[in-house]
Design a protein around this motif. Structure first.
Motif, mmCIF file in Angstrom:
data_model
loop_
_atom_site.group_PDB
_atom_site.id
_atom_site.type_symbol
_atom_site.label_atom_id
_atom_site.label_comp_id
_atom_site.label_asym_id
_atom_site.label_seq_id
_atom_site.Cartn_x
_atom_site.Cartn_y
_atom_site.Cartn_z
ATOM 1 N N SER A 66 24.229 -5.699 20.230
ATOM 2 C CA SER A 66 22.836 -6.069 20.005
ATOM 3 C C SER A 66 22.007 -6.019 21.269
ATOM 4 O O SER A 66 20.782 -6.029 21.221
ATOM 5 N N ARG A 364 21.650 -1.563 12.198
ATOM 6 C CA ARG A 364 22.348 -0.911 13.303
ATOM 7 C C ARG A 364 23.835 -1.091 13.049
ATOM 8 O O ARG A 364 24.271 -2.090 12.488
ATOM 9 N N ASP A 370 19.196 -5.013 12.373
ATOM 10 C CA ASP A 370 18.678 -4.737 13.712
ATOM 11 C C ASP A 370 17.523 -5.700 13.983
ATOM 12 O O ASP A 370 16.353 -5.412 13.695
#
Length: 384
Positions: A66, A364, A370
């Motif tokens: 992340s 993602r 995301d």
């Protein structure tokens, strides 16, 4: 180090499977990579394949996570085998697997390890994207085999199967579907149960060789504890032994046989682990710290809501404002009603200052939301 470049074809998966089988037997460590990802070469270079691999490594799971910073998780053959064996013991014994998630991520790679240990050949959902009809066709290839049939999915994939007659029929043929990579909402659990689909929500990560807590209960040999700040710690033979070429990060995350996660949790009255969300998902709004995950759970339980992501965005008065991006069901949702529901259950500070709607949430990796993309989208308009 052996590089395995996956291009979505069954042939590249078969090549990776052979490399993993060799690594489990003491051969070179394997680095799975996504050949269709433009950033994969930079990720590969960060893993320094020309340099010696840390001792005891069978597989390196490379990810930018992340934060965007490259990270390579070092997994031993023992950790991979332990995880796969414990998974089979929890689900109902060794069986036949359908690979339906990318094998360069730990969830997909463990499907291959489980099939190898079971002595079975995995069915492969090849190609780009995830389409219920393709899943049904791949599942049909397992229709004549003896023994349990399993697959592993992310919540977004499960939703698509439940929305499709062909996908739903195929999902019902599996003895268990492991759901990981992202949280499984109570609404999605109920919907799957009502449809006759047996799902097993799993919690884990690359550092634990995939899911290590199934439906709130640790796999055999896995121990769970909570720090004073409710941070989840995990111990057991499923743990990775560090990060590729990052001794400082390894020392920070692993110690005394434990791995300290970035997630917060609590134990329910019956002793099951409930994951509350990432420790860094707290939003400081007007001096009050509120949990984005808690707000998402309330929003996700409201009629007409399929999914939701809550983030904090800069605000001149509140410091951060709570905002939400919501994916509605086929009908429309009322943002005011959603805010009122959150206020009623969690208090005024948790009520979103703004709710926007989208056809889907940006993702993602293997089905993870995301949040950076959501935050960027919702920050484009500063709330007055």
């Amino acid at each position: 180090m052996r590089e395995a470049w996956l291009d979505g074809s069954a042939e590249s998966v078969a090549e990776l499977t052979r490399a993993v089988a060799d690594a489990l037997d003491g051969g070179p460590a394997v680095l799975p990579l996504n050949a269709k990802d433009p950033s994969a070469k930079a990720l590969r270079d960060a893993m320094a394949p020309e340099e010696p691999v840390e001792p005891g490594t069978a597989v390196i799971i490379a990810t930018s996570g992340s934060t965007g910073a490259p990270k390579g998780v070092l997994l031993s053959a023992s950790a991979l085998r332990t995880s796969a064996t414990a998974t089979h013991a929890r689900l109902g014994g060794p069986g036949h697997w359908l690979l339906a998630t990318p094998a360069h991520y730990i969830g997909g790679l463990q499907v291959l390890v489980r099939a190898l240990l079971a002595g079975t050949t995995p069915a492969v959902l090849s190609g780009d994207g995830f389409r219920p009809d393709d899943f049904a066709a791949a599942a049909a290839s397992l229709s004549t085999v003896d023994g349990p049939r399993y697959t592993a999915l992310v919540p977004t994939q499960l939703v698509r199967l439940l929305d499709s007659p062909a996908g739903l029929a195929a999902a019902r043929t599996f003895d268990a579907i492991v759901i990981g990579a992202a949280a499984t909402s109570a609404q999605l659990r109920d919907r799957a149960a009502d449809a006759g689909v047996r799902i097993v929500p799993a919690y884990g990560m690359s550092e634990t060789a995939s899911g290590c807590v199934y439906d709130g209960v640790p796999l055999d040999g896995v121990r769970i504890a909570l720090d004073g700040d409710d941070r989840i710690r995990i111990a057991g033979d499923v743990l990775a032994h560090g990060y590729r070429r990052q001794p400082e990060l390894t020392a920070e995350s692993f110690g005394g046989g434990w791995f300290r996660t970035s997630d917060r949790g609590r134990f329910t009255e019956d002793g099951r682990l409930q994951v509350l969300g990432r420790a860094d998902d707290m939003i400081n709004t007007g001096g009050v710290k509120v949990s984005a995950a808690a707000i998402e759970r309330v929003l996700g339980a409201q009629p007409g809501v399929r999914d939701a992501c809550v983030v904090g965005v800069p605000h001149p008065e509140w410091g951060e404002a709570v905002v939400a991006l919501v994916v509605p069901e086929s009908g429309a949702c009322d943002g005011g009603d959603l805010c009122a529901a959150v206020k009623s259950e969690l208090g005024a500070a948790c009520a979103p200052k703004r709710v926007e709607f989208a056809a889907e949430l940006p993702l993602r990796g293997p089905g993870k939301i995301d949040r950076m993309a959501v935050r960027d989208r919702l920050t484009t308009e500063i709330i007055p």
